[in-house]
Every structure is written in structure tokens, then in C-alpha cells.
Design an enzyme around this catalytic site. Structure first.
Site, mmCIF file in Angstrom:
data_model
loop_
_atom_site.group_PDB
_atom_site.id
_atom_site.type_symbol
_atom_site.label_atom_id
_atom_site.label_comp_id
_atom_site.label_asym_id
_atom_site.label_seq_id
_atom_site.Cartn_x
_atom_site.Cartn_y
_atom_site.Cartn_z
ATOM 1 N N ASP A 151 10.690 14.795 11.911
ATOM 2 C CA ASP A 151 10.368 14.583 10.493
ATOM 3 C C ASP A 151 8.857 14.711 10.282
ATOM 4 O OD1 ASP A 151 10.808 14.122 7.811
ATOM 5 O OD2 ASP A 151 10.872 11.943 8.010
ATOM 6 N N ILE A 189 0.809 -1.223 0.000
ATOM 7 C CA ILE A 189 0.000 0.000 0.000
ATOM 8 C C ILE A 189 0.841 1.271 0.000
ATOM 9 C CG2 ILE A 189 -2.025 -1.068 1.090
ATOM 10 C CD1 ILE A 189 -1.063 -0.008 3.772
ATOM 11 N N GLY A 190 2.146 1.136 0.065
ATOM 12 C CA GLY A 190 2.989 2.328 0.061
ATOM 13 C C GLY A 190 4.455 1.982 -0.060
ATOM 14 N N GLY A 202 8.495 4.086 0.411
ATOM 15 C CA GLY A 202 9.246 5.304 0.707
ATOM 16 C C GLY A 202 10.728 5.033 0.717
ATOM 17 N N ARG A 203 11.492 6.003 1.200
ATOM 18 C CA ARG A 203 12.952 5.858 1.189
ATOM 19 C C ARG A 203 13.430 4.819 2.193
ATOM 20 N NH1 ARG A 203 14.123 11.851 3.720
ATOM 21 N NH2 ARG A 203 13.094 11.544 5.733
ATOM 22 N N TYR A 204 12.615 4.490 3.184
ATOM 23 C CA TYR A 204 12.979 3.529 4.219
ATOM 24 C C TYR A 204 12.652 2.093 3.799
ATOM 25 C CZ TYR A 204 7.999 3.922 4.816
ATOM 26 O OH TYR A 204 6.655 3.943 4.557
ATOM 27 N N GLY A 205 11.640 1.906 2.913
ATOM 28 C CA GLY A 205 11.202 0.561 2.544
ATOM 29 C C GLY A 205 9.790 0.578 1.980
ATOM 30 N N GLU A 206 8.982 -0.404 2.382
ATOM 31 C CA GLU A 206 7.629 -0.543 1.860
ATOM 32 C C GLU A 206 6.632 -0.733 2.999
ATOM 33 O OE1 GLU A 206 9.107 -2.838 -2.208
ATOM 34 O OE2 GLU A 206 7.813 -3.873 -0.772
ATOM 35 N N VAL A 207 5.368 -0.427 2.709
ATOM 36 C CA VAL A 207 4.288 -0.667 3.662
ATOM 37 C C VAL A 207 3.287 -1.620 3.017
ATOM 38 C CG1 VAL A 207 2.434 0.349 5.049
ATOM 39 C CG2 VAL A 207 4.564 1.613 4.692
#
EC number: 2.7.11.30
Length: 412
Positions: free
Chosen positions: A277, A155-156, A158-163
Site C-alpha cells: 500500500d 493530527i490525522g 483515515g479509513r483505518y481510524g485516527e492519528v
């Protein structure tokens, strides 16, 4: 006749001495297991045509036993070679299976040792809070939940990984899967969520964390409540608000931020925490129209006993568009915790501006935009933001009609 043994030595098998000057004419047997018999004659030309040398019966028992040992060694080597080939083939196909398995498949486990059947996530969390720890579920319960989660869909990202949206016993949960390079963020966020007295209705509900890996892959999981409305950023892009809905979003967001910033003094107290953040993508919208604050991987804690700021060891920084002037020009006092609180409030002010734009007033509503959308590029650099915020000292603009709006006029 001459017999050649296994070591290459020869013995006289039958006399074949010729006259001086005569040539021996010889014939030998084919070489079988290194034993040879040679027969010679000098009677006449081509006399060896009538020679038929044969091997004498074996008389050396050691030679026979040596031959048997030789055969056994060959058999052993052959068997070992076959086994080695089979092992290599097995390892190859096992490696291929690992490569083709789903990247983020936690897998269902049948072990219910730590969680009795019929227990819901709400039951487990209420039990952990009533137990007095106030720092989340026990570690074994967390690991059991993590192993039993079924991943449903991404569902998402980002720079950290995935959701991912997942399910545990039929209940929807959110699973944040960190890149292996973001282990420090995973560790920090897990640590902050499990801070004593951290749980609050306007802070994303933490469920479990786990780290799993093999020789070829590592997975870092953070499991939280699932909110189908997604982030405030996504929600504002597709939703217009009336004054009541706008105030509900704003008030619930600042309530979560206030709890985060507040130190609670008790036997097991909660330290003051700054987010570092804050942005609309890091605030989630619940089903009831309220917000909760998420993504605590960059948070800092204030240790009041020693008057120290506990800064995370990761190298990530906040989002440039939301950075306050003191961060952009590097004048922020890193040893003074109140500096981080003030930085959070600047970022939150920009979020309020985003929310207020989507409120309908007099039948008019602005389209959704990010802060400074008309002043900097889509992906601004530090220098872009520093020039606008610190040097030119510009801020997001407010429509004139907000002045006559009872709810939004205080924002100007």
C-alpha cells in the site's frame, strides 16, 4: 357476638339468637389486621344503635407472632426495593460517565514498575536492541507506556481510524487509534513492526501497542515516533524542493523500502516483507528532510523456509490510484513473493513522479498533483484505473524540460 379470625373463620362471642321470623340487627367493628367483632340484637327496631362491639384481648400467641412476621416481611421488601432503586441509579450514572468521557483518553498512570524514572524512549529502545531480541520493547514496557500517554490533539484521520499527537514524559509521540472494525490491520501492523531486525532509520520507529476495552468501548493503539512534517503528501503540497532536497527524499524512501524487501539471514533473521500500500500518504518526512515508510497493515512476509507468502487475514486492499496493472487486472501471482516486490516498485515509481514535480528547475516548478490526476476522477474506481492503466496503458506525463534536467531526465 361473633368474632372473625384471620383465616375467615368465626366464633360465637356472645349469644344473639333471635326469635323465629325476627331479623337480626348487627353492627361490627372496623376491619383491623383481619380481626372483626360482630354484635347483634332483636329487641326492637334500630336496637343496634346502642351496640358498641369491641375486640376482646388477644389470646392466640401464634396470631401475634404471625403479625410480627408479616410486619418484618414488609420491612424487608421495602428495604430491598430501596436498595434496588439505588443500584439502578448508580449503574445509570456510571454508564453516563463512560459515554461522556473522552473517546481516546488513555489516562496517566502512576505505576512506574517497569520503567524507572529518568528513562527516555531512546534509552529504552537502545536497551532493547542491545539485549539481542531486536523485536522491540518488552510487552510489559509497551503496556506501561501506552497507559502513561497523554493525548494532546488529533493530527490525522483515515479509513483505518485516527492519528493523535501525544506525550510520554514530555516526549512527543504519534498514536494511531484504530477503529474496532480494523482489528486485523492493527494486529498485522503490530506484528510486522515487531519483526526481528525490523528497526531502520527509514522505517517509522515503533514504540508500543496496546488494546484496551470495557463492555461498551474498545481502543486499539499503535504508538510510534512523531514527525511534525507529516506525510510526504502533505509536505509536497506546501514545500518546493531543490535537487539536493529531492534526492534526499527519494534516496531515504527507497532505502527504507529496500530494507523492508530484504531478507536478512542470521540466527534470528528478518524475512523479506512487501508493503502492498505504498503511496505518498504512507511515507513520513522527518525533521532532517529524510523519509521513513509507515502504515504496514497490509504487508506480506515471505517465509523462505517453506517458500510461502504470509498474507494478512484482513479484507482491506491497497489504494486504487497506486495499484499496478497486474493488481488491477487480477493477473498478479499471489503465490510468488517477487510479484509483490514488483508491485511495490510500480507504486514507488509514481511517488518519485510526485516528488520530481515539486523540484525547482530554471525558476519553474509544477504544482503538486496526484498521479493520473488528469486522467481519472478524484476518487477513481477500479474500472477507471483499469481502463487507463491496463487497457489504454497510459502513464503520468513528464514535462519536456525534464529532458535537459540532469537529475530528473533518468525518470523519463
Amino acid at each position: 357476638m361473633v368474632e372473625e379470625d384471620e383465616s375467615g373463620g368465626r366464633t360465637i362471642a356472645s349469644g344473639c339468637l333471635g326469635l323465629e321470623g325476627s331479623d337480626f340487627q348487627c353492627r361490627d367493628t372496623p376491619i383491623i389486621h383481619h380481626r372483626r367483632t360482630i354484635a347483634c340484637c332483636t329487641d326492637e327496631d334500630f336496637c343496634n344503635e346502642n351496640l358498641h362491639p369491641t375486640l376482646p384481648p388477644l389470646k392466640n400467641r401464634d396470631f401475634v407472632e404471625g403479625n410480627i412476621h408479616h410486619k418484618a416481611l414488609l420491612i424487608s421488601v421495602t428495604v430491598c426495593s430501596i436498595l434496588l432503586v439505588l443500584i439502578i441509579i448508580f449503574c445509570y450514572f456510571r454508564h453516563k460517565r463512560q459515554e461522556t468521557r473522552p473517546r481516546y483518553s488513555i489516562g496517566l498512570e502512576q505505576d512506574e514498575t517497569y520503567i524507572p524514572p529518568g528513562e527516555s524512549l531512546k534509552d529504552l529502545i537502545e536497551q532493547s536492541q542491545s539485549s539481542g531480541s531486536g523485536s522491540g520493547l518488552p510487552l510489559l514496557v509497551q503496556r506501561t507506556i501506552a497507559k502513561q500517554i497523554q493525548m494532546v490533539k488529533q493530527i490525522g484521520k483515515g479509513r483505518y481510524g485516527e492519528v493523535w499527537m501525544g506525550k510520554w514524559r514530555g516526549e512527543k509521540v504519534a498514536v494511531k487509534v484504530f477503529f474496532t472494525t480494523e482489528e486485523a490491520s492493527w494486529f498485522r501492523e503490530t506484528e510486522i513492526y515487531q519483526t526481528v531486525l525490523m528497526r531502520h532509520e527509514n522505517i517509522l520507529g515503533f514504540i508500543a501497542a496496546d488494546i484496551k476495552g470495557t463492555g461498551s468501548w474498545t481502543q486499539l493503539y499503535l504508538i510510534t515516533d512523531y514527525h511534525e512534517n507529516g506525510s510526504l503528501y502533505d509536505y509536497l503540497k506546501s514545500t518546493t524542493l531543490d535537487s539536493k532536497a529531492m534526492l534526499k527524499l527519494a534516496y531515504s524512501s527507497v532505502s527504507g523500502l529496500c530494507h523492508l524487501h530484504t531478507e536478512i539471514f542470521s540466527t534470528q533473521g528478518k524475512p523479506a516483507i512487501a508493503h502492498r500500500d505504498l503511496k505518498s500518504k504512507n511515507i513520513l518526512v522527518k525533521k532532517n528532510g529524510t523519509c521513513c515508510i509507515a502504515d504496514l497493515g497490509l504487508a506480506v512476509k515471505f517465509i523462505s523456509d517453506t517458500n510461502e507468502v504470509d498474507i494478512p487475514p484482513n479484507t482491506r486492499v491497497g489504494t486504487k490510484r497506486y495499484m499496478p496493472p497486474e493488481v488491477l487486472d487480477e493477473s498478479l501471482n499471489r503465490n510468488h513473493f517477487q510479484s509483490y516486490i514488483m508491485a511495490d516498485m510500480y507504486s514507488f515509481g509514481l511517488i518519485l513522479w510526485e516528488v520530481a514535480r515539486r523540484c525547482v528547475s530554471g525558476g519553474i516548478v509544477e504544482e503538486y498533483q496526484l498521479p493520473y490526476h488528469d486522467l481519472v476522477p478524484t476518487d477513481p474506481s477500479y474500472e477507471d484505473m483499469r481502463e487507463i492503466v491496463c487497457i489504454k496503458k497510459l502513464r503520468p506525463s513528464f514535462p519536456n524540460r525534464w529532458s535537459s534536467d540532469e537529475v530528473r531526465s533518468p525518470l523519463k
